[in-house]
Design a protein around this motif. Structure first.
Motif, PDB file in Angstrom:
ATOM      1  N   PRO A   1       0.982  -1.233  -0.137  1.00  0.00           N
ATOM      2  CA  PRO A   1      -0.087  -0.114  -0.282  1.00  0.00           C
ATOM      3  C   PRO A   1       0.899   1.137   0.140  1.00  0.00           C
ATOM      4  O   PRO A   1       0.326   2.335  -0.079  1.00  0.00           O
ATOM      5  CB  PRO A   1      -0.723  -0.104   1.516  1.00  0.00           C
ATOM      6  CG  PRO A   1      -0.050  -1.153   2.145  1.00  0.00           C
ATOM      7  CD  PRO A   1       0.611  -1.907   1.135  1.00  0.00           C
TER       8      PRO A   1
ATOM      9  N   VAL B   1      -0.738   3.573  -2.305  1.00  0.00           N
ATOM     10  CA  VAL B   1      -1.259   2.946  -3.426  1.00  0.00           C
ATOM     11  C   VAL B   1      -2.508   1.998  -2.920  1.00  0.00           C
ATOM     12  O   VAL B   1      -2.371   1.186  -2.267  1.00  0.00           O
ATOM     13  CB  VAL B   1       0.049   2.074  -4.053  1.00  0.00           C
ATOM     14  CG1 VAL B   1      -0.619   1.231  -5.181  1.00  0.00           C
ATOM     15  CG2 VAL B   1       0.941   2.885  -4.432  1.00  0.00           C
ATOM     16  N   PRO B   2      -3.663   2.515  -3.728  1.00  0.00           N
ATOM     17  CA  PRO B   2      -4.836   1.878  -2.968  1.00  0.00           C
ATOM     18  C   PRO B   2      -4.789   0.334  -3.379  1.00  0.00           C
ATOM     19  O   PRO B   2      -4.374   0.195  -4.572  1.00  0.00           O
ATOM     20  CB  PRO B   2      -6.038   2.511  -3.561  1.00  0.00           C
ATOM     21  CG  PRO B   2      -5.382   3.693  -4.345  1.00  0.00           C
ATOM     22  CD  PRO B   2      -3.759   3.685  -4.142  1.00  0.00           C
ATOM     23  N   PRO B   3      -5.341  -0.718  -2.629  1.00  0.00           N
ATOM     24  CA  PRO B   3      -5.518  -1.992  -3.033  1.00  0.00           C
ATOM     25  C   PRO B   3      -6.231  -2.177  -4.391  1.00  0.00           C
ATOM     26  O   PRO B   3      -7.294  -1.203  -4.498  1.00  0.00           O
ATOM     27  CB  PRO B   3      -5.847  -2.634  -2.001  1.00  0.00           C
ATOM     28  CG  PRO B   3      -6.584  -1.622  -0.844  1.00  0.00           C
ATOM     29  CD  PRO B   3      -6.080  -0.331  -1.526  1.00  0.00           C
ATOM     30  N   LYS B   4      -5.892  -3.083  -5.212  1.00  0.00           N
ATOM     31  CA  LYS B   4      -6.826  -3.429  -6.470  1.00  0.00           C
ATOM     32  C   LYS B   4      -8.060  -3.954  -6.005  1.00  0.00           C
ATOM     33  O   LYS B   4      -7.987  -4.921  -5.087  1.00  0.00           O
ATOM     34  CB  LYS B   4      -6.238  -4.181  -7.507  1.00  0.00           C
ATOM     35  CG  LYS B   4      -4.926  -3.380  -7.886  1.00  0.00           C
ATOM     36  CD  LYS B   4      -4.157  -4.314  -8.822  1.00  0.00           C
ATOM     37  CE  LYS B   4      -2.966  -3.375  -9.422  1.00  0.00           C
ATOM     38  NZ  LYS B   4      -2.187  -4.257 -10.297  1.00  0.00           N
ATOM     39  N   LYS B   5      -9.154  -3.658  -6.517  1.00  0.00           N
ATOM     40  CA  LYS B   5     -10.580  -4.235  -6.284  1.00  0.00           C
ATOM     41  C   LYS B   5     -10.889  -5.426  -7.315  1.00  0.00           C
ATOM     42  O   LYS B   5     -10.538  -5.394  -8.300  1.00  0.00           O
ATOM     43  CB  LYS B   5     -11.539  -3.073  -6.164  1.00  0.00           C
ATOM     44  CG  LYS B   5     -11.268  -2.394  -4.967  1.00  0.00           C
ATOM     45  CD  LYS B   5     -12.459  -1.361  -4.750  1.00  0.00           C
ATOM     46  CE  LYS B   5     -12.215  -0.368  -3.693  1.00  0.00           C
ATOM     47  NZ  LYS B   5     -13.172   0.567  -3.519  1.00  0.00           N
TER      48      LYS B   5
END
Length: 69
Positions: A2, A65-69
């Motif tokens: 992240p 870095v936002p987590p991938k959904k």
């Protein structure tokens, strides 16, 4: 991960500074520098030391870095 230190690495390039020179300037160990190179967490104290030395904000050192959904 992240957190990424890409903004810091860009600053080092802009300052024509090696990671080894950076570590010596900030006073961090090789193991801490290695953790940063792997985008692993380091203490907020280290981020603060970097910001004080480079006269910048944490956004100039780290990036979320936002987590991938």
């Amino acid at each position: 991960m992240p957190i990424t230190y890409k903004p810091l690495w860009k600053q080092l390039i802009d300052r024509d500074m090696t990671k080894k020179d950076f570590a010596a300037l900030i006073g961090i160990s090789t193991s801490t520098l290695n953790r940063m190179s792997k985008n692993e967490y380091v203490s907020l104290k280290i981020i603060d030391d970097i910001c004080n030395e480079f006269e910048c904000t944490p956004n100039d050192v780290i990036q979320h870095v936002p987590p991938k959904k």
